[in-house]
Design a protein around this motif. Structure first.
Motif, PDB file in Angstrom:
ATOM      1  N   ILE A 182       5.722 -16.045  -8.786  1.00 42.67           N
ATOM      2  CA  ILE A 182       5.625 -14.723  -9.022  1.00 42.67           C
ATOM      3  C   ILE A 182       6.500 -13.678  -8.481  1.00 42.67           C
ATOM      4  N   HIS A 183       7.224 -13.676  -7.463  1.00 38.99           N
ATOM      5  CA  HIS A 183       7.574 -11.781  -7.427  1.00 38.99           C
ATOM      6  C   HIS A 183       7.178 -10.701  -7.480  1.00 38.99           C
ATOM      7  N   LEU A 184       5.822 -11.095  -6.954  1.00 37.26           N
ATOM      8  CA  LEU A 184       4.719  -9.519  -7.166  1.00 37.26           C
ATOM      9  C   LEU A 184       5.606  -8.815  -5.732  1.00 37.26           C
ATOM     10  N   GLU A 185       6.178  -9.273  -5.055  1.00 36.87           N
ATOM     11  CA  GLU A 185       6.707  -8.347  -3.774  1.00 36.87           C
ATOM     12  C   GLU A 185       7.667  -7.202  -4.899  1.00 36.87           C
ATOM     13  N   GLU A 186       8.940  -8.001  -4.729  1.00 35.63           N
ATOM     14  CA  GLU A 186       9.475  -6.942  -6.028  1.00 35.63           C
ATOM     15  C   GLU A 186       9.175  -6.066  -6.246  1.00 35.63           C
ATOM     16  N   GLY A 187       8.583  -6.768  -7.315  1.00 37.83           N
ATOM     17  CA  GLY A 187       7.477  -5.988  -9.328  1.00 37.83           C
ATOM     18  C   GLY A 187       7.135  -4.667  -7.938  1.00 37.83           C
ATOM     19  N   MET A 188       6.406  -4.325  -6.931  1.00 35.17           N
ATOM     20  CA  MET A 188       6.124  -3.530  -6.197  1.00 35.17           C
ATOM     21  C   MET A 188       6.995  -2.488  -5.589  1.00 35.17           C
ATOM     22  N   ILE A 189       8.165  -3.205  -5.286  1.00 36.75           N
ATOM     23  CA  ILE A 189       9.324  -1.768  -4.560  1.00 36.75           C
ATOM     24  C   ILE A 189       9.408  -1.381  -6.013  1.00 36.75           C
ATOM     25  N   ALA A 190       9.400  -1.929  -6.787  1.00 44.60           N
ATOM     26  CA  ALA A 190      10.692  -1.475  -8.398  1.00 44.60           C
ATOM     27  C   ALA A 190       9.605  -0.517  -8.546  1.00 44.60           C
ATOM     28  N   PHE A 191       8.781  -0.889  -9.043  1.00 45.76           N
ATOM     29  CA  PHE A 191       7.260   0.096  -9.734  1.00 45.76           C
ATOM     30  C   PHE A 191       7.520   1.855  -8.067  1.00 45.76           C
ATOM     31  N   LEU A 192       7.378   0.887  -7.092  1.00 42.00           N
ATOM     32  CA  LEU A 192       7.187   2.429  -5.707  1.00 42.00           C
ATOM     33  C   LEU A 192       9.017   2.775  -6.203  1.00 42.00           C
ATOM     34  N   SER A 193       9.903   1.951  -6.308  1.00 40.40           N
ATOM     35  CA  SER A 193      11.011   2.532  -6.491  1.00 40.40           C
ATOM     36  C   SER A 193      11.407   3.778  -7.781  1.00 40.40           C
ATOM     37  N   ILE A 194      10.668   3.285  -9.024  1.00 40.67           N
ATOM     38  CA  ILE A 194      10.791   4.134  -9.985  1.00 40.67           C
ATOM     39  C   ILE A 194      10.288   5.560  -9.927  1.00 40.67           C
ATOM     40  N   THR A 195       8.843   5.023  -8.976  1.00 39.20           N
ATOM     41  CA  THR A 195       7.964   6.540  -8.828  1.00 39.20           C
ATOM     42  C   THR A 195       8.802   7.762  -8.255  1.00 39.20           C
ATOM     43  N   GLU A 196       9.427   6.724  -7.182  1.00 37.63           N
ATOM     44  CA  GLU A 196      10.657   7.762  -6.358  1.00 37.63           C
ATOM     45  C   GLU A 196      11.647   8.753  -7.117  1.00 37.63           C
ATOM     46  N   LEU A 197      12.304   7.680  -7.605  1.00 32.03           N
ATOM     47  CA  LEU A 197      13.516   8.087  -8.883  1.00 32.03           C
ATOM     48  C   LEU A 197      13.180   9.194  -9.758  1.00 32.03           C
ATOM     49  N   ILE A 198      12.002   9.003 -10.383  1.00 33.10           N
ATOM     50  CA  ILE A 198      10.725  10.455 -11.118  1.00 33.10           C
ATOM     51  C   ILE A 198      11.035  11.428 -10.422  1.00 33.10           C
ATOM     52  N   SER A 199      10.057  11.625  -9.057  1.00 34.65           N
ATOM     53  CA  SER A 199      10.459  12.099  -9.116  1.00 34.65           C
ATOM     54  C   SER A 199      11.012  13.300  -7.800  1.00 34.65           C
ATOM     55  N   VAL A 200      12.344  12.644  -7.825  1.00 34.65           N
ATOM     56  CA  VAL A 200      13.931  13.157  -7.335  1.00 34.65           C
ATOM     57  C   VAL A 200      14.440  13.779  -8.312  1.00 34.65           C
ATOM     58  N   ILE A 201      13.940  13.194  -9.785  1.00 34.07           N
ATOM     59  CA  ILE A 201      14.681  13.669 -10.828  1.00 34.07           C
ATOM     60  C   ILE A 201      13.727  15.106 -11.253  1.00 34.07           C
TER      61      ILE A 201
END
Length: 120
Positions: A77-96
């Motif tokens: 399922i790779h649910l953990e990788e999906g969660m980390i990807a979502f959180l990483s994108i959220t942080e990247l948006i905030s940095v931008i």
């Protein structure tokens, strides 16, 4: 050895580098938020710093919950990788967005595309 065992149970050994990247993104977000507040002239409050620390704790809980859920489901399922990807994108948006507050040019297409990936 106890901390290593707890880490591998709650987060998995395979996620070490990815978790470090997420921690770095959280740190970048906090630093750019402080710098952006300075540029805009907003007061830097300890409440906001506490909020970043709380966010870090919540993110760890979310990633751990995704890992534990992924461990209980058969299949890849790779649910953990999906969660980390979502959180990483959220942080990247905030940095931008923080960079935009500092006066730097923010590519709107990139920001829109990241928001689409995040699902916002």
């Amino acid at each position: 050895s106890i901390s290593s065992t707890l880490y591998s149970f709650f987060f998995g050994i395979n996620l070490s580098m990815i978790m470090l990247a997420l921690i770095a993104l959280i740190t970048f977000d906090m630093l750019t938020a402080v710098i952006a507040a300075y540029y805009v002239g907003e007061p830097i409050e300890s409440r906001k710093v506490f909020k970043s620390a709380l966010k870090f704790g919540i993110y760890l809980i979310l990633v751990s919950a995704a890992h534990l859920t992924d461990s209980t489901i058969f299949g890849d399922i790779h649910l953990e990788e999906g969660m980390i990807a979502f959180l990483s994108i959220t942080e990247l948006i905030s940095v931008i967005e923080n960079a935009g507050k500092m006066g730097y040019v923010v590519p709107k297409k990139l920001l829109n595309r990241l928001n689409e990936l995040r699902g916002a």
